[in-house]
Design an enzyme around this catalytic site. Structure first.
Site, PDB file in Angstrom:
ATOM      1  N   SER A 154      41.698  41.133  39.522  1.00  0.00           N
ATOM      2  CA  SER A 154      43.065  40.545  39.367  1.00  0.00           C
ATOM      3  C   SER A 154      43.174  40.264  37.931  1.00  0.00           C
ATOM      4  CB  SER A 154      42.879  39.385  40.078  1.00  0.00           C
ATOM      5  OG  SER A 154      44.430  38.498  39.799  1.00  0.00           O
ATOM      6  N   TYR A 167      39.370  31.263  40.486  1.00  0.00           N
ATOM      7  CA  TYR A 167      39.749  32.643  40.639  1.00  0.00           C
ATOM      8  C   TYR A 167      39.689  33.589  39.549  1.00  0.00           C
ATOM      9  CZ  TYR A 167      42.949  36.218  42.870  1.00  0.00           C
ATOM     10  OH  TYR A 167      43.232  37.408  43.084  1.00  0.00           O
ATOM     11  N   LYS A 171      37.142  36.828  39.572  1.00  0.00           N
ATOM     12  CA  LYS A 171      37.792  37.884  39.418  1.00  0.00           C
ATOM     13  C   LYS A 171      37.125  38.838  38.157  1.00  0.00           C
ATOM     14  CE  LYS A 171      40.184  38.760  42.987  1.00  0.00           C
ATOM     15  NZ  LYS A 171      39.474  39.462  44.251  1.00  0.00           N
TER      16      LYS A 171
HETATM   17  P1  NAI Z   1      45.257  37.821  51.834  1.00  0.00           P
HETATM   18  O1  NAI Z   1      45.169  36.374  52.114  1.00  0.00           O
HETATM   19  O2  NAI Z   1      46.374  38.299  52.807  1.00  0.00           O
HETATM   20  O3  NAI Z   1      44.138  38.609  52.749  1.00  0.00           O
HETATM   21  C1  NAI Z   1      42.749  38.237  52.529  1.00  0.00           C
HETATM   22  C2  NAI Z   1      41.963  38.383  53.852  1.00  0.00           C
HETATM   23  O4  NAI Z   1      40.336  38.024  53.538  1.00  0.00           O
HETATM   24  C3  NAI Z   1      42.229  37.442  54.821  1.00  0.00           C
HETATM   25  O5  NAI Z   1      42.732  38.173  56.044  1.00  0.00           O
HETATM   26  C4  NAI Z   1      41.217  36.552  55.284  1.00  0.00           C
HETATM   27  O6  NAI Z   1      40.960  36.197  56.373  1.00  0.00           O
HETATM   28  C5  NAI Z   1      40.074  37.206  54.695  1.00  0.00           C
HETATM   29  N1  NAI Z   1      38.863  36.311  54.189  1.00  0.00           N
HETATM   30  C6  NAI Z   1      39.091  35.446  53.442  1.00  0.00           C
HETATM   31  N2  NAI Z   1      37.631  34.794  53.561  1.00  0.00           N
HETATM   32  C7  NAI Z   1      36.871  35.755  53.929  1.00  0.00           C
HETATM   33  C8  NAI Z   1      35.416  35.845  54.079  1.00  0.00           C
HETATM   34  N3  NAI Z   1      34.758  34.842  53.743  1.00  0.00           N
HETATM   35  N4  NAI Z   1      34.956  36.573  54.884  1.00  0.00           N
HETATM   36  C9  NAI Z   1      35.771  37.804  55.307  1.00  0.00           C
HETATM   37  N5  NAI Z   1      37.103  37.800  55.153  1.00  0.00           N
HETATM   38  C10 NAI Z   1      37.496  36.682  54.522  1.00  0.00           C
HETATM   39  O7  NAI Z   1      45.219  38.094  50.719  1.00  0.00           O
HETATM   40  P2  NAI Z   1      45.742  39.687  49.795  1.00  0.00           P
HETATM   41  O8  NAI Z   1      47.012  39.280  48.958  1.00  0.00           O
HETATM   42  O9  NAI Z   1      45.918  40.810  50.712  1.00  0.00           O
HETATM   43  O10 NAI Z   1      44.715  39.890  48.700  1.00  0.00           O
HETATM   44  C11 NAI Z   1      43.646  40.882  49.036  1.00  0.00           C
HETATM   45  C12 NAI Z   1      42.720  41.115  47.784  1.00  0.00           C
HETATM   46  O11 NAI Z   1      43.492  41.344  46.626  1.00  0.00           O
HETATM   47  C13 NAI Z   1      41.850  39.748  47.440  1.00  0.00           C
HETATM   48  O12 NAI Z   1      40.527  39.960  46.672  1.00  0.00           O
HETATM   49  C14 NAI Z   1      42.997  39.249  46.242  1.00  0.00           C
HETATM   50  O13 NAI Z   1      42.211  38.280  45.346  1.00  0.00           O
HETATM   51  C15 NAI Z   1      43.333  40.317  45.482  1.00  0.00           C
HETATM   52  N6  NAI Z   1      44.615  40.449  44.722  1.00  0.00           N
HETATM   53  C16 NAI Z   1      45.882  40.337  45.469  1.00  0.00           C
HETATM   54  C17 NAI Z   1      46.875  40.183  44.823  1.00  0.00           C
HETATM   55  C18 NAI Z   1      48.402  39.947  45.373  1.00  0.00           C
HETATM   56  O14 NAI Z   1      49.316  40.274  44.544  1.00  0.00           O
HETATM   57  N7  NAI Z   1      48.533  40.015  46.510  1.00  0.00           N
HETATM   58  C19 NAI Z   1      46.944  40.241  43.251  1.00  0.00           C
HETATM   59  C20 NAI Z   1      45.329  40.324  42.660  1.00  0.00           C
HETATM   60  C21 NAI Z   1      44.319  40.552  43.324  1.00  0.00           C
END
Ligand code: NAI
Length: 306
Positions: A154, A167, A171
């Site tokens: 990130s 975070y 990251k």
């Molecule tokens: P989101 O919250 O929609 O999806 C994350 C998923 O990970 C969720 O479905 C959750 O249930 C699952 N999860 C959490 N802890 C877990 C565990 N211990 N074991 C298995 N599953 C687990 O988040 P999003 O936005 O789709 O983010 C996805 C990735 O992209 C993350 O790593 C986030 O840090 C990264 N990211 C997202 C950005 C954005 O703009 N949305 C920006 C930069 C990075």
């Protein structure tokens, strides 16, 4: 250019694929011909609760398009449960070719109020989880002399952000983990790269939208869907990326960036060595023009997504 699907015959493990970016990547990989192990714990943004249904929903979406998927609801954040995720993929499909470390949670809080629990929970899922899951796949990748890792980093870590010490540290740690895997496993033809994604998702859903200008801006940012990050993940996982390893790509709506990685910017040498006073007198003025400003991600990515 019509040809064979890019991931035909491959098996992908996508963590946190029950929603957001992970689901988009799982769907895109299935469309590209991969069999996909959809892992998700089904927790809230802060990592609470737990439900198998988000992963099941992703599986159903893949199967609706005649793709092949299996589900797993183990946590990435523990050594043994991360190994069960890999075992699920082996049980369902007999091999592993691709690992996408995407699972994540947020516990945003200003640094002087950050509790040990806030710190540890975020480090456990992002940094420790990416290690546990990668490490569980590494034995298989070494034996088959192939494999591709894609990790989600990130700009919070690569550049900076308020209220995200846990975070950001996790990251930036993931970027170093990816580089280390790329170096250590190159001899086994295993590659490792990072994506720094941007997406409107439940993690970013708290941007204020009160004034008409803010509302218009949020409407534009909402077009930046999780799906926009998926083509890069598919490419990096494919054999077409055989010469790409140890890199960090940012994907933001229709923009793609290769991100810089730390290198010396400017040096100064003094044959007699330095006293602290001389550092203040000579070294700092000589180096100051190369200082990196104390900026946040939003100040560096200062234009709305294109
Ligand atoms: P989101 O919250 O929609 O999806 C994350 C998923 O990970 C969720 O479905 C959750 O249930 C699952 N999860 C959490 N802890 C877990 C565990 N211990 N074991 C298995 N599953 C687990 O988040 P999003 O936005 O789709 O983010 C996805 C990735 O992209 C993350 O790593 C986030 O840090 C990264 N990211 C997202 C950005 C954005 O703009 N949305 C920006 C930069 C990075």
């Amino acid at each position: 250019m019509a040809g064979r699907p890019m991931l035909e015959g491959k098996v992908a493990v996508v963590t946190g694929a029950g929603g957001g970016i992970g689901r988009a990547i799982a769907l895109a990989m299935a469309r590209a011909g991969a069999k996909v192990l959809v892992n998700d714990l089904g927790v809230s943004v802060s990592g609470e609760g737990g439900s198998a249904s988000p992963a099941e929903e992703t599986k159903a979406l893949i199967e609706k398009e005649a793709g092949v998927a299996a589900v797993n609801a183990d946590s990435v954040s523990e050594w043994h449960s991360a190994r069960r995720i890999m075992q699920s993929a082996l049980d369902a499909f007999g091999r592993i070719d691709i690992v996408v470390n995407n699972a994540g949670i947020l516990r945003d809080v200003i640094f002087h109020r950050m509790s040990p629990e806030d710190w540890l929970a975020v480090i456990d899922v992002h940094l420790n989880g990416s290690f546990f899951v990668s490490r569980a796949a590494a034995e298989h990748f070494r034996k088959q002399e192939s494999g591709a890792y894609v990790h989600m980093t990130s700009t919070s870590g690569l550049i900076g952000n308020f209220g995200q010490a846990n975070y950001a540290a996790a990251k930036l740690g993931i970027a170093a983990l990816s580089k280390s895997i790329a170096l250590d496993m190159q001899r086994f033809h295993v590659r490792s790269n990072c994506i720094s994604p941007f997406a409107w998702s439940r993690m970013t859903g708290s941007i204020p939208a009160e004034t008409p200008e803010q509302q218009a801006r949020v409407a534009r940012i909402r077009e930046m869907t999780p799906e926009k990050n998926a083509p890069m993940a598919v490419f990096l996982a494919s054999d077409a990326a055989q010469n790409v390893s140890g890199q960090i790509f940012a994907t933001r709506h229709n923009e793609i960036f290769v991100m810089s990685q730390s290198r010396p910017l400017r040096g100064i040498h003094r044959a007699e060595g330095w006293t602290p006073e001389q550092i203040g007198e000579y070294a700092m003025p000589a180096l100051a023009s190369s200082f990196v400003p104390l900026e946040r991600s939003g100040e560096v990515f200062s234009w709305d997504p294109v």
